[in-house]
Motif scaffolding. Sequence first.
Motif, PDB file in Angstrom:
ATOM      1  N   THR A 123      18.419 157.963 -63.108  1.00 14.68           N
ATOM      2  CA  THR A 123      18.242 158.155 -64.550  1.00 14.68           C
ATOM      3  C   THR A 123      18.944 157.054 -65.327  1.00 14.68           C
ATOM      4  OG1 THR A 123      18.158 160.555 -64.205  1.00 14.68           O
ATOM      5  CG2 THR A 123      18.526 159.789 -66.454  1.00 14.68           C
ATOM      6  N   HIS A 177      22.113 164.691 -68.572  1.00 15.32           N
ATOM      7  CA  HIS A 177      21.039 165.300 -67.784  1.00 15.32           C
ATOM      8  C   HIS A 177      21.550 165.830 -66.445  1.00 15.32           C
ATOM      9  CE1 HIS A 177      17.483 164.536 -70.239  1.00 15.32           C
ATOM     10  NE2 HIS A 177      18.022 163.367 -70.558  1.00 15.32           N
ATOM     11  N   VAL A 199      14.263 164.885 -62.452  1.00 16.96           N
ATOM     12  CA  VAL A 199      14.402 166.079 -63.280  1.00 16.96           C
ATOM     13  C   VAL A 199      13.236 167.068 -63.158  1.00 16.96           C
ATOM     14  CG1 VAL A 199      14.584 166.929 -65.654  1.00 16.96           C
ATOM     15  CG2 VAL A 199      15.977 164.991 -64.918  1.00 16.96           C
ATOM     16  N   ASN A 213      17.459 172.187 -70.632  1.00 13.56           N
ATOM     17  CA  ASN A 213      17.086 170.988 -69.867  1.00 13.56           C
ATOM     18  C   ASN A 213      15.743 170.436 -70.331  1.00 13.56           C
ATOM     19  OD1 ASN A 213      18.761 172.900 -68.125  1.00 13.56           O
ATOM     20  ND2 ASN A 213      18.956 170.992 -66.955  1.00 13.56           N
ATOM     21  N   SER A 214      14.788 171.335 -70.555  1.00 11.07           N
ATOM     22  CA  SER A 214      13.455 170.907 -70.981  1.00 11.07           C
ATOM     23  C   SER A 214      13.500 170.256 -72.362  1.00 11.07           C
ATOM     24  CB  SER A 214      12.498 172.100 -71.000  1.00 11.07           C
ATOM     25  OG  SER A 214      12.358 172.652 -69.706  1.00 11.07           O
ATOM     26  N   THR A 217      14.981 166.853 -71.993  1.00  8.70           N
ATOM     27  CA  THR A 217      14.023 165.958 -71.339  1.00  8.70           C
ATOM     28  C   THR A 217      12.999 165.439 -72.337  1.00  8.70           C
ATOM     29  OG1 THR A 217      14.278 167.119 -69.227  1.00  8.70           O
ATOM     30  CG2 THR A 217      12.295 165.780 -69.509  1.00  8.70           C
ATOM     31  N   ASP A 221      12.491 161.610 -73.452  1.00  6.89           N
ATOM     32  CA  ASP A 221      11.174 160.985 -73.372  1.00  6.89           C
ATOM     33  C   ASP A 221      10.789 160.357 -74.712  1.00  6.89           C
ATOM     34  OD1 ASP A 221      10.900 161.673 -70.751  1.00  6.89           O
ATOM     35  OD2 ASP A 221       9.564 163.373 -71.098  1.00  6.89           O
ATOM     36  N   TYR A 277       5.373 160.522 -66.995  1.00 11.38           N
ATOM     37  CA  TYR A 277       6.488 161.268 -67.553  1.00 11.38           C
ATOM     38  C   TYR A 277       6.373 161.679 -69.011  1.00 11.38           C
ATOM     39  CZ  TYR A 277       8.520 159.807 -63.197  1.00 11.38           C
ATOM     40  OH  TYR A 277       8.734 159.599 -61.872  1.00 11.38           O
TER      41      TYR A 277
END
Length: 328
Positions: A123, A177, A199, A213-214, A217, A221, A277
């Motif tokens: 990451t 993360h 992830v 976490n989502s 993420t 992104d 991703y």
Amino acid sequence: MKPWVEIHLIVPETPLSLRTMNNKTWVTEFILQGFSEHPEYCMLLFGCFLSLYSVALTGNILIILAITLNRGLHTPMYFFLFNLATMDIICTSSIMPKALEGLVTEERSISYGGCMAQLYFLTWSASSELLLLTVMAYDRYAAICHPLHYSVIMSKVFCSMLAIGVWVLCAFNSAVHTGLMLRLNFCGPNIITHFFCEVPPLLLLSCSSTYVNSIMTVLADAFYGILNFLMTIVSYGFIISSILKMQTAEGKKKAFSTCSSHLIVVCMYYTAVFYAYISPVTSYSAEKSKLAGVLYTLLSPTLNPLIYTLRNKEVKAALRKLFPFFRH
């Protein structure tokens, strides 16, 4: 008198990859699925991956040596290329040794701690590369659109601050993360549908809430993928506009040649990132992610030094000076 009857209780053993604590079972290691669903291609993939990995390491080390030992390359553009080559080595070396081992042996397990370490370094390096590509686009914008003020804009202090900012910001992002991943519970199954820890497939294995976490993420992104891409596009919009306003064909050709290598790398890298991703975790596709993983963790680090070397007379001259056998 009745004979004694022995009763044997058969207690199922807990797999080594699982550990029972407080009546709950936790994962202690993961299994990297890799390309095990296509065993007939394992040796072919091993040969290809080993060759690409060797070229990636050799090429990026040569670029680092050429820039370090040649004072003529101590400029902002090559300073950032030095950082990109370093991150390429970290990125590919964090996953390829384990991936190569999984292709030639039946040993596809990775410890919980090893998986988290791999996640952190991957990451960190991948996000750093995205930021560095944006910084390098800004450097080309300053060189082409403001040539008279370039040395003032891209001063040594400012370049150092940009590089340190990239490394620190991305290390912090990776720590966030990884820290959020460490707080999750993994109680089985433990098969990661990839050839490295990342992830999305880890979130699918968690038996606790992955809401935070989502969200993080998606935010990552948006910042690293979309915002950085837009800043790079804006920089190249100004660059192309400035090149078109030049009076001579020779001037246009020279200006474009200074940024063409970087533009090729940007297109290649973002194609892989967007392909896999920039999508919700729930729509994660293992096959698509594996292909993109090969592109940005192996193919990109392999092609970067070749692109920058083959299309750059200064780097080729520095390599010939350091290594005479490059002349032939």
